[in-house]
Design an enzyme around this catalytic site. Structure first.
Site, PDB file in Angstrom:
ATOM      1  N   HIS A   9      -2.554  -7.208  -6.276  1.00 21.05           N
ATOM      2  CA  HIS A   9      -3.686  -6.766  -7.101  1.00 21.05           C
ATOM      3  C   HIS A   9      -4.855  -6.220  -6.283  1.00 21.05           C
ATOM      4  CE1 HIS A   9      -4.035 -11.033  -6.130  1.00 21.05           C
ATOM      5  NE2 HIS A   9      -5.347 -10.837  -6.100  1.00 21.05           N
ATOM      6  N   CYS A  65      -2.428  -5.752   0.900  1.00 21.36           N
ATOM      7  CA  CYS A  65      -2.997  -6.904   0.196  1.00 21.36           C
ATOM      8  C   CYS A  65      -4.447  -7.034   0.646  1.00 21.36           C
ATOM      9  CB  CYS A  65      -2.176  -8.178   0.406  1.00 21.36           C
ATOM     10  SG  CYS A  65      -2.294  -8.961   2.017  1.00 21.36           S
ATOM     11  N   GLY A  70      -1.085 -11.862   4.853  1.00 20.80           N
ATOM     12  CA  GLY A  70       0.029 -12.458   4.125  1.00 20.80           C
ATOM     13  C   GLY A  70       1.166 -11.470   3.946  1.00 20.80           C
ATOM     14  N   HIS A  98       3.684   2.184  20.805  1.00 11.12           N
ATOM     15  CA  HIS A  98       4.085   1.109  21.718  1.00 11.12           C
ATOM     16  C   HIS A  98       4.996   0.069  21.081  1.00 11.12           C
ATOM     17  CE1 HIS A  98       0.435   1.730  24.613  1.00 11.12           C
ATOM     18  NE2 HIS A  98       1.054   2.862  24.307  1.00 11.12           N
TER      19      HIS A  98
END
Length: 143
Positions: A9, A65, A70, A98
């Protein structure tokens, strides 16, 4: 090119703008993110993106998010996934050059929408350098 994208959300506005950018570049999109602002669990939208990257059915993934943490932690539980939480285009470039990052994790609550779009462009247009970085990537364990 084909990209999988997922968001919770906190990332809906960003996801919609990024999908618009990708489509304007004629990039196919697997959209697993929510289109709403009601609270949802980021993992439900990140696992499908990571699955696509893991299986090789897409070239790259983008996850969004609130903090990006997370989502990135969830994605990195998948084999063959190298999700990079980035907050500047310079970090995005290094993650690709890299670390051969194949998923870009964006922290929607800590970057602006123009920054996010610029970071996506950098992600799409930066290649892995290989060389000494290749042997480092090979030391990242896969389950």
């Amino acid at each position: 090119m084909k990209i999988a994208i997922g968001n919770d959300h906190a990332g809906t506005e960003y996801k919609l703008a990024i999908v618009g950018l990708l489509k304007s570049l004629n990039i196919d999109v697997n959209n697993y993110g929510t289109d709403g602002t009601d609270s949802v669990d980021y993992a439900d939208f990140v696992h499908p993106v990571a699955n696509d990257v893991e299986k090789g059915t897409v070239d790259l993934g983008i996850i969004i998010c609130g903090s990006g943490n997370g989502a990135s932690m969830t994605a990195n539980k998948h084999q063959k996934v190298r999700s990079a939480l980035c907050w500047t285009k310079e970090i995005v470039a290094l993650a690709r050059e890299h670390n051969d990052a194949n998923i870009l994790s964006l922290p929607a609550r800590f970057i602006s929408l123009p920054q996010a779009l610029e970071m996506v462009n950098t992600f799409l247009n930066t290649n892995f350098e290989g060389g000494r970085h290749e042997r480092r990537i090979e030391k990242i364990p896969c389950k």
